[in-house]
Design a protein around this motif. Sequence first.
Motif, PDB file in Angstrom:
ATOM      1  N   GLY A 221       0.790  -1.225   0.000  1.00 14.29           N
ATOM      2  CA  GLY A 221       0.000   0.000   0.000  1.00 14.29           C
ATOM      3  C   GLY A 221       0.819   1.271   0.000  1.00 14.29           C
ATOM      4  N   ALA A 222       2.079   1.188  -0.425  1.00 14.71           N
ATOM      5  CA  ALA A 222       2.939   2.372  -0.484  1.00 14.71           C
ATOM      6  C   ALA A 222       2.719   3.096  -1.800  1.00 14.71           C
ATOM      7  CB  ALA A 222       4.396   1.981  -0.324  1.00 14.71           C
ATOM      8  N   MET A 223       1.460   3.440  -2.065  1.00 16.12           N
ATOM      9  CA  MET A 223       1.074   4.172  -3.275  1.00 16.12           C
ATOM     10  C   MET A 223       0.197   5.353  -2.865  1.00 16.12           C
ATOM     11  SD  MET A 223       0.198   1.079  -5.938  1.00 16.12           S
ATOM     12  CE  MET A 223      -0.274   2.260  -7.198  1.00 16.12           C
ATOM     13  N   PRO A 224       0.797   6.422  -2.433  1.00 18.77           N
ATOM     14  CA  PRO A 224      -0.002   7.558  -1.940  1.00 18.77           C
ATOM     15  C   PRO A 224      -0.836   8.174  -3.051  1.00 18.77           C
ATOM     16  CG  PRO A 224       2.286   8.200  -2.222  1.00 18.77           C
ATOM     17  CD  PRO A 224       2.236   6.719  -2.437  1.00 18.77           C
ATOM     18  N   GLU A 225      -1.911   8.811  -2.653  1.00 15.18           N
ATOM     19  CA  GLU A 225      -2.758   9.500  -3.625  1.00 15.18           C
ATOM     20  C   GLU A 225      -2.025  10.707  -4.204  1.00 15.18           C
ATOM     21  OE1 GLU A 225      -6.345  10.524  -1.683  1.00 15.18           O
ATOM     22  OE2 GLU A 225      -7.004   8.446  -1.370  1.00 15.18           O
TER      23      GLU A 225
ATOM     24  N   PRO B 164      -1.476   7.052  -9.510  1.00 19.29           N
ATOM     25  CA  PRO B 164      -0.748   6.653  -8.301  1.00 19.29           C
ATOM     26  C   PRO B 164       0.396   5.705  -8.648  1.00 19.29           C
ATOM     27  CG  PRO B 164      -3.125   6.519  -7.957  1.00 19.29           C
ATOM     28  CD  PRO B 164      -2.930   6.773  -9.418  1.00 19.29           C
ATOM     29  N   THR B 165       1.573   6.012  -8.157  1.00 16.55           N
ATOM     30  CA  THR B 165       2.780   5.244  -8.472  1.00 16.55           C
ATOM     31  C   THR B 165       3.412   4.745  -7.180  1.00 16.55           C
ATOM     32  OG1 THR B 165       3.146   6.668 -10.393  1.00 16.55           O
ATOM     33  CG2 THR B 165       4.989   5.304  -9.686  1.00 16.55           C
TER      34      THR B 165
ATOM     35  N   ALA C  41       7.439   6.985 -15.073  1.00 19.58           N
ATOM     36  CA  ALA C  41       8.048   6.139 -14.057  1.00 19.58           C
ATOM     37  C   ALA C  41       7.105   5.025 -13.617  1.00 19.58           C
ATOM     38  CB  ALA C  41       8.452   6.979 -12.847  1.00 19.58           C
ATOM     39  N   ARG C  42       7.672   3.825 -13.432  1.00 18.11           N
ATOM     40  CA  ARG C  42       6.901   2.703 -12.921  1.00 18.11           C
ATOM     41  C   ARG C  42       7.011   2.617 -11.397  1.00 18.11           C
ATOM     42  NH1 ARG C  42       8.482  -2.018 -14.002  1.00 18.11           N
ATOM     43  NH2 ARG C  42       6.425  -3.000 -14.281  1.00 18.11           N
ATOM     44  N   ILE C  43       8.022   3.270 -10.841  1.00 18.16           N
ATOM     45  CA  ILE C  43       8.223   3.282  -9.393  1.00 18.16           C
ATOM     46  C   ILE C  43       9.032   4.520  -9.031  1.00 18.16           C
ATOM     47  CG2 ILE C  43      10.305   1.880  -9.550  1.00 18.16           C
ATOM     48  CD1 ILE C  43       9.604   0.653  -6.839  1.00 18.16           C
TER      49      ILE C  43
END
Length: 433
Positions: free
Chosen positions: A30-34, A44-45, A220-222
């Motif tokens: 869940g390290a995908m902040p809004e 979201p990335t 970017a993918r990450i």
Amino acid sequence: MREYLLTLCITAAVTYLLTGPVRKFAIVAGAMPEIRARDVHREPTPRLGGIAMFFGLCAGLLVADHLTNLSEVFEKSNEPRALLSGAALIWLIGVLDDKFEIDALIKLGGQMIAAGVMVVQGLTILWIPLPGVGTVALTQWQGTLLTVALVVITINAVNFVDGLDGLAAGMVCIAAAAFFMYAYRIWYSYGIEAAAPASLFAAILMGMCLGFLPHNMHPARIFMGDSGSMLIGLVLAAGAISVTGQVDPDLMNLFSGSERASVHQMVPVYIPLVMPLTIIAIPAADLILAIVRRTWKGQSPFAADRGHLHHRLLEIGHSHSRAVLIMYFFSALIAFGALAYSVNAASMWIVLSVVFLSAIGLVLLLLPRFTPRAPHWAEGFVPPRYRRRRAAVLASEDETAAPADEDEERVPVGVGVSGVNGATAVGSRTRTR
């Protein structure tokens, strides 16, 4: 040199191979902040890219420890262990921030503690060379304060510039390349073993950035997150501290000959005072401008906004990739320009070539953009957008097209939507739905 190249390649390979699994882990965790108001990306990335970069750092140090020549760095110096200890601490704080977004003051305290850990283990500034004065020895407290200040400033400067895809990793990689050339020359040309740790840190830092960049280029993918930006900032600061405060200028034996020749030959001694500043020149300028801007508005210096240099490049019409390239060329021009003062005539042409090409690239990127049109006889061999007839037809269609309803609602285009010629629209624009 071959062992440094092998260390760089191993670090880059480990970082590259681990970034994919880390991305999947970040999504699950869940390290995908809004998306926030100051963000440029549209979807979201996942963050936590610093996890892969940290393991790349560990792999690089492990490989270097088992190489014939580089293993002497670990035997004669405790600096690699000090770097690993401080990096582990700052990386852990960054991971927690990427997941839970901890308070800025807590992060600042963690940065100071990580710098203190390195100081306790011997990675600190012992003396500084001053023009016209010579080498000035520092007391323990002076060295500690100066070391902590340099670490904190560098970490936050890199963290502040991490606002576009591939920007921070690319700029730090360019800075690390220039710094490696300087530190390696001090070690190889003058035979000063104390410069070997700084050369190793720079090579590993280049590997970390090069391994992460393919996953982080636009789109970017990450993201590396604070776990990555603070980590590479600390490694960059560690190299600057090592070569600035650990290498004794008297060992270079530059005081022979006439006074004018001695002054010219003493340039490499004073470069350590300049190199750390040139390496973080653009991030540091962005940091200072951000603090002044926010305090002028009555905000906290740590409050986020959209006034950074890369945001301003987008606002004036540059595309995402073009803005990143401009920042790359600025970094190369400053870092290698300062490096040119410390090299001898034999290798001067290499550095000057890099500076010249960087200046040419920067000028070309800053020129106004235009759409080239092919001559009539060549229109059959080029894409339609470069044909004069096609352009004229499109222009006439745009002029004759009328909205179905005069009161038709016009909606703003969101941040990050591609505009004309690929430019990213940051400000609010309107278009007919």
